[in-house]
Design a protein around this motif. Sequence first.
Motif, PDB file in Angstrom:
ATOM      1  N   MET A   1       0.601  -1.246  -0.387  1.00  9.38           N
ATOM      2  CA  MET A   1       0.358  -0.269   0.288  1.00  9.38           C
ATOM      3  C   MET A   1       1.058   1.106  -0.413  1.00  9.38           C
ATOM      4  O   MET A   1       2.268   1.235   0.669  1.00  9.38           O
ATOM      5  N   LYS A   2       0.732   2.191  -0.667  1.00  7.70           N
ATOM      6  CA  LYS A   2       0.474   3.138  -0.847  1.00  7.70           C
ATOM      7  C   LYS A   2       0.641   4.363   0.230  1.00  7.70           C
ATOM      8  O   LYS A   2      -0.483   4.588   0.482  1.00  7.70           O
ATOM      9  N   ARG A   3       2.000   5.370   1.385  1.00 10.33           N
ATOM     10  CA  ARG A   3       1.887   5.910   2.080  1.00 10.33           C
ATOM     11  C   ARG A   3       3.117   6.597   2.311  1.00 10.33           C
ATOM     12  O   ARG A   3       4.007   6.724   1.903  1.00 10.33           O
ATOM     13  N   PRO A   4       2.087   8.532   2.322  1.00 12.70           N
ATOM     14  CA  PRO A   4       3.283   9.129   2.160  1.00 12.70           C
ATOM     15  C   PRO A   4       3.778   9.090   3.442  1.00 12.70           C
ATOM     16  O   PRO A   4       4.287   8.848   4.320  1.00 12.70           O
ATOM     17  N   ILE A   5       5.126  10.155   2.655  1.00 16.94           N
ATOM     18  CA  ILE A   5       6.236  10.225   4.324  1.00 16.94           C
ATOM     19  C   ILE A   5       5.989  11.234   4.595  1.00 16.94           C
ATOM     20  O   ILE A   5       5.380  12.576   3.842  1.00 16.94           O
ATOM     21  N   THR A   6       5.898  11.580   6.150  1.00 13.70           N
ATOM     22  CA  THR A   6       5.432  12.582   6.495  1.00 13.70           C
ATOM     23  C   THR A   6       6.889  13.618   7.397  1.00 13.70           C
ATOM     24  O   THR A   6       6.965  14.044   8.035  1.00 13.70           O
ATOM     25  N   GLY A   7       7.697  12.284   7.779  1.00 14.27           N
ATOM     26  CA  GLY A   7       8.815  13.188   8.193  1.00 14.27           C
ATOM     27  C   GLY A   7      10.428  11.931   8.307  1.00 14.27           C
ATOM     28  O   GLY A   7      10.012  11.029   7.695  1.00 14.27           O
ATOM     29  N   TYR A   8      11.528  12.259   8.926  1.00 14.66           N
ATOM     30  CA  TYR A   8      12.369  11.514   9.029  1.00 14.66           C
ATOM     31  C   TYR A   8      13.024  11.833  10.528  1.00 14.66           C
ATOM     32  O   TYR A   8      13.227  12.510  11.284  1.00 14.66           O
ATOM     33  N   HIS A   9      14.134  10.112  10.762  1.00 19.82           N
ATOM     34  CA  HIS A   9      14.660  10.057  12.072  1.00 19.82           C
ATOM     35  C   HIS A   9      16.208   9.682  11.776  1.00 19.82           C
ATOM     36  O   HIS A   9      15.536   8.762  10.492  1.00 19.82           O
ATOM     37  N   LYS A  10      17.143   9.578  11.958  1.00 20.74           N
ATOM     38  CA  LYS A  10      18.303   8.454  12.636  1.00 20.74           C
ATOM     39  C   LYS A  10      17.998   7.432  13.536  1.00 20.74           C
ATOM     40  O   LYS A  10      17.536   7.810  14.564  1.00 20.74           O
ATOM     41  N   ASP A  11      18.223   6.515  12.336  1.00 21.40           N
ATOM     42  CA  ASP A  11      18.427   5.053  13.888  1.00 21.40           C
ATOM     43  C   ASP A  11      19.565   4.645  14.973  1.00 21.40           C
ATOM     44  O   ASP A  11      20.302   5.622  13.907  1.00 21.40           O
ATOM     45  N   GLU A  12      19.089   4.400  15.568  1.00 20.30           N
ATOM     46  CA  GLU A  12      21.089   3.661  16.095  1.00 20.30           C
ATOM     47  C   GLU A  12      22.243   3.770  15.116  1.00 20.30           C
ATOM     48  O   GLU A  12      23.181   3.684  15.712  1.00 20.30           O
ATOM     49  N   GLN A  13      22.323   3.908  13.971  1.00 20.18           N
ATOM     50  CA  GLN A  13      23.378   3.306  13.348  1.00 20.18           C
ATOM     51  C   GLN A  13      23.589   3.973  12.370  1.00 20.18           C
ATOM     52  O   GLN A  13      24.658   4.521  11.136  1.00 20.18           O
ATOM     53  N   SER A  14      22.401   5.078  12.398  1.00 24.20           N
ATOM     54  CA  SER A  14      22.368   7.431  11.567  1.00 24.20           C
ATOM     55  C   SER A  14      22.215   6.779  10.287  1.00 24.20           C
ATOM     56  O   SER A  14      22.569   7.764   9.700  1.00 24.20           O
ATOM     57  N   ASP A  15      21.549   5.201   9.356  1.00 23.45           N
ATOM     58  CA  ASP A  15      21.025   5.484   8.888  1.00 23.45           C
ATOM     59  C   ASP A  15      19.250   6.372   9.173  1.00 23.45           C
ATOM     60  O   ASP A  15      18.816   6.539   9.783  1.00 23.45           O
ATOM     61  N   TRP A  16      18.867   7.160   7.519  1.00 23.24           N
ATOM     62  CA  TRP A  16      17.896   7.609   7.674  1.00 23.24           C
ATOM     63  C   TRP A  16      16.371   7.224   7.320  1.00 23.24           C
ATOM     64  O   TRP A  16      16.428   5.549   7.018  1.00 23.24           O
ATOM     65  N   VAL A  17      15.825   7.343   8.587  1.00 22.07           N
ATOM     66  CA  VAL A  17      14.229   6.548   8.927  1.00 22.07           C
ATOM     67  C   VAL A  17      13.192   7.337   8.002  1.00 22.07           C
ATOM     68  O   VAL A  17      12.763   8.745   8.719  1.00 22.07           O
ATOM     69  N   ALA A  18      12.290   6.929   7.140  1.00 20.27           N
ATOM     70  CA  ALA A  18      10.571   7.420   6.684  1.00 20.27           C
ATOM     71  C   ALA A  18      10.008   7.488   7.238  1.00 20.27           C
ATOM     72  O   ALA A  18       9.884   6.136   8.390  1.00 20.27           O
ATOM     73  N   GLU A  19       9.439   8.651   8.089  1.00 23.36           N
ATOM     74  CA  GLU A  19       8.049   8.016   8.905  1.00 23.36           C
ATOM     75  C   GLU A  19       6.831   7.960   8.107  1.00 23.36           C
ATOM     76  O   GLU A  19       6.863   9.121   7.493  1.00 23.36           O
ATOM     77  N   LEU A  20       5.890   7.439   7.824  1.00 24.24           N
ATOM     78  CA  LEU A  20       5.264   7.518   6.698  1.00 24.24           C
ATOM     79  C   LEU A  20       4.016   7.585   7.624  1.00 24.24           C
ATOM     80  O   LEU A  20       3.446   7.236   8.838  1.00 24.24           O
ATOM     81  N   ALA A  21       2.967   8.079   7.045  1.00 25.05           N
ATOM     82  CA  ALA A  21       1.206   8.298   7.984  1.00 25.05           C
ATOM     83  C   ALA A  21       0.592   7.682   7.886  1.00 25.05           C
ATOM     84  O   ALA A  21      -0.259   8.018   9.064  1.00 25.05           O
ATOM     85  N   CYS A  22       0.512   6.582   7.876  1.00 26.84           N
ATOM     86  CA  CYS A  22       0.444   5.577   8.584  1.00 26.84           C
ATOM     87  C   CYS A  22       0.905   4.736   9.707  1.00 26.84           C
ATOM     88  O   CYS A  22       0.380   4.113  10.921  1.00 26.84           O
ATOM     89  N   GLY A  23       2.170   5.200  10.177  1.00 26.81           N
ATOM     90  CA  GLY A  23       2.487   5.025  11.721  1.00 26.81           C
ATOM     91  C   GLY A  23       3.406   4.014  11.590  1.00 26.81           C
ATOM     92  O   GLY A  23       4.253   4.165  12.532  1.00 26.81           O
ATOM     93  N   HIS A  24       4.215   3.565  10.543  1.00 29.92           N
ATOM     94  CA  HIS A  24       5.534   2.680  10.043  1.00 29.92           C
ATOM     95  C   HIS A  24       6.381   3.435   9.789  1.00 29.92           C
ATOM     96  O   HIS A  24       6.321   4.659   9.153  1.00 29.92           O
ATOM     97  N   PHE A  25       7.872   3.494  10.075  1.00 23.21           N
ATOM     98  CA  PHE A  25       8.860   3.909   9.327  1.00 23.21           C
ATOM     99  C   PHE A  25       9.910   2.920   8.632  1.00 23.21           C
ATOM    100  O   PHE A  25       8.971   1.316   8.598  1.00 23.21           O
ATOM    101  N   GLN A  26      10.649   3.235   7.693  1.00 24.24           N
ATOM    102  CA  GLN A  26      10.785   2.693   6.463  1.00 24.24           C
ATOM    103  C   GLN A  26      12.593   3.452   6.448  1.00 24.24           C
ATOM    104  O   GLN A  26      12.586   4.520   5.672  1.00 24.24           O
ATOM    105  N   HIS A  27      13.644   2.234   5.852  1.00 26.70           N
ATOM    106  CA  HIS A  27      14.577   3.071   5.830  1.00 26.70           C
ATOM    107  C   HIS A  27      14.444   3.124   4.674  1.00 26.70           C
ATOM    108  O   HIS A  27      14.341   2.596   3.863  1.00 26.70           O
TER     109      HIS A  27
END
Length: 69
Positions: A1-27
Amino acid sequence: MKRPITGYHKDEQSDWVAELACGHFQHVRHNPPWTNRPWVESQCGRESMLGIELDCIKCERGEPKDVPS
């Protein structure tokens, strides 16, 4: 399912993670030649992708929302 990116944060390894409107995270790594996302390396690039939809496998599986660490 397609979900829009609403923000970003870095994980413990300093990789960027997208925060999706559905509440899920994706590297969203830039790891050529396998993954080509040069936009993730700059703040301007990341901001330009806000609202862009990514496939959310977690939604398809019916997984609960991710919890920020």
